[in-house]
Write a protein that holds these residues in place. Structure first.
Motif, PDB file in Angstrom:
ATOM      1  N   GLN A 158       0.825  -1.208   0.000  1.00 39.23           N
ATOM      2  CA  GLN A 158       0.000   0.000   0.000  1.00 39.23           C
ATOM      3  C   GLN A 158       0.865   1.266   0.000  1.00 39.23           C
ATOM      4  O   GLN A 158       0.511   2.256  -0.644  1.00 39.23           O
ATOM      5  N   ALA A 195       2.012   1.641  -3.526  1.00 42.14           N
ATOM      6  CA  ALA A 195       0.930   2.119  -4.380  1.00 42.14           C
ATOM      7  C   ALA A 195       0.683   3.608  -4.170  1.00 42.14           C
ATOM      8  O   ALA A 195       0.498   4.369  -5.130  1.00 42.14           O
ATOM      9  N   THR A 213       1.348   6.737  -6.847  1.00 42.52           N
ATOM     10  CA  THR A 213       0.281   7.651  -7.230  1.00 42.52           C
ATOM     11  C   THR A 213       0.677   9.098  -6.977  1.00 42.52           C
ATOM     12  O   THR A 213       0.383   9.983  -7.792  1.00 42.52           O
ATOM     13  N   SER A 228      -2.018   1.648  -8.496  1.00 45.35           N
ATOM     14  CA  SER A 228      -2.887   1.590  -7.319  1.00 45.35           C
ATOM     15  C   SER A 228      -4.239   0.967  -7.627  1.00 45.35           C
ATOM     16  O   SER A 228      -4.853   0.352  -6.752  1.00 45.35           O
TER      17      SER A 228
END
Length: 362
Positions: free
Chosen positions: A168, A171, A175, A207
């Motif tokens: 996470q 990701a 982004t 993502s």
């Protein structure tokens, strides 16, 4: 299987994941409120959670949720329901963060058929625009911390929780870099197509497609690195196809369906896939029209219609439809190679969902 059948089947399966997840998401926020440690005398602190919850539960198609559940099902019999639910919650909380900040960057008034978080604050305190901006940013940051906290709070094996957190974080970082690159491309004139592909990869594909695939495999107690190159190829092609579709809809879509004004990208001066193609194909007089309209916040519907007509004059709309279907086919063919290790029904889902992604709104 023809496109109509694929669209119906994908819609059915994604709706099933969405409906189940919606109940899970609502229960998550109820539980969170029961232990929410906000200052009792504050108005804005509890309201920040209200804003995050309202946007998150308003939902979208929940494609990311479907990806994480279907990715776990690629390896049947090995998954943990608590792990996949945790991954889905984390994904959607991160998405809420990204949407809140994206709407601040774009000065977007609407999202998912309602007011953006930024504009909700602006409407609530119209005489304090800087406070509205700050509160919206902090609400977005809250969603980001919640996306990681939900993993930390879950009773998962330490190695799994650490791996999910790492994915996470990767990701989110991708982004953020993609958002920076997206703003940068507006300073570069007419960008190369490869540059638009790279923006899409960092800003969205990693993502929206790659991380859900990786997290779903982790929930199945599998190491996603074993399939890393193939997962990345799939996510990239799926992401490019989806961005082309979104850019097409930014000109020709129904605002009631997309939840976004069809004039937004033109007024913001975004050189999207169709705008880039139109600028390259336009005659000198047409290019003057395009350049006079792009980036004008007061551009009228007639002005935007003139942009649409130039796009149609050069068959850019048809060329873009052909291109998005080509990239969708690349993703589909990549997913078909997973038949050697993945469960057939979920392999079929990832093979067919790129077609659904295009056909459902066109």
């Amino acid at each position: 299987m023809n496109a109509t059948v694929v669209t119906h089947e994908m819609g059915r399966r994604i709706s099933g994941h969405r409906d189940r997840f919606q109940a899970l998401f609502e229960a998550y926020f109820r539980s969170l409120r029961s232990r929410w440690d906000a200052p009792q005398l504050s108005r804005f602190a509890p309201e920040a959670l209200d804003r995050v919850e309202e946007l998150a539960l308003r939902g979208g198609k929940r494609q990311r949720v479907a990806f994480v559940y279907e990715a776990m099902n690629l390896v049947p019999g090995t998954g943990r329901q608590d792990a996949v639910d945790t991954a889905a919650l984390s994904i959607e909380l991160l998405q809420a963060h990204l949407l809140i900040h994206d709407d601040i960057i774009d000065d977007a008034p609407t999202r998912r058929g309602g007011p953006s978080t930024y504009y909700a604050y602006r409407d609530a305190i119209p005489d304090r625009p800087q406070h509205a901006l700050g509160l919206a940013m902090l609400a977005g940051d809250l969603a980001l911390t919640l996306s990681l906290q939900v993993i930390a709070d879950a009773a998962l094996p330490a190695w799994m929780a650490q791996s999910m957190t790492q994915l996470q974080l990767e990701a989110a970082t991708s982004t953020f870099l993609g958002q920076i690159f997206d703003l940068e491309r507006d300073f570069l004139g007419v960008p190369d197509e490869d540059l638009l592909h790279s923006v899409c990869d960092y800003k969205a594909a990693r993502s929206s497609a790659l991380a859900p695939l990786q997290l779903g495999l982790l929930a199945a107690e599998q190491d996603p690195r074993e399939h890393d190159e193939s997962l990345r190829r799939y996510a990239w092609a799926f992401g490019v196809s989806g961005q082309m579709r979104d850019d097409y809809l930014s000109l020709f879509g129904d605002e009631k369906v997309t939840g976004k004004p069809a004039t937004a990208d033109v007024r913001d001066g975004r050189v999207t896939y169709p705008i880039r193609m139109a600028l390259l194909a336009a005659s000198p007089s047409e290019r003057k029209v395009l350049e006079s309209v792009l980036g004008r916040p007061d551009a009228s519907e007639t002005d935007v219609d003139n942009v649409r007509q130039i796009v149609r004059n050069h068959r850019v709309d048809r060329a873009l439809l052909t291109a998005m279907r080509r990239y969708a086919d690349l993703a589909s063919r990549e997913a078909a190679t997973w038949a050697g290790w993945g469960e057939a029904e979920s392999v079929a889902f990832f093979r067919d969902v790129p077609v659904w992604g295009i056909e459902r709104l066109l």
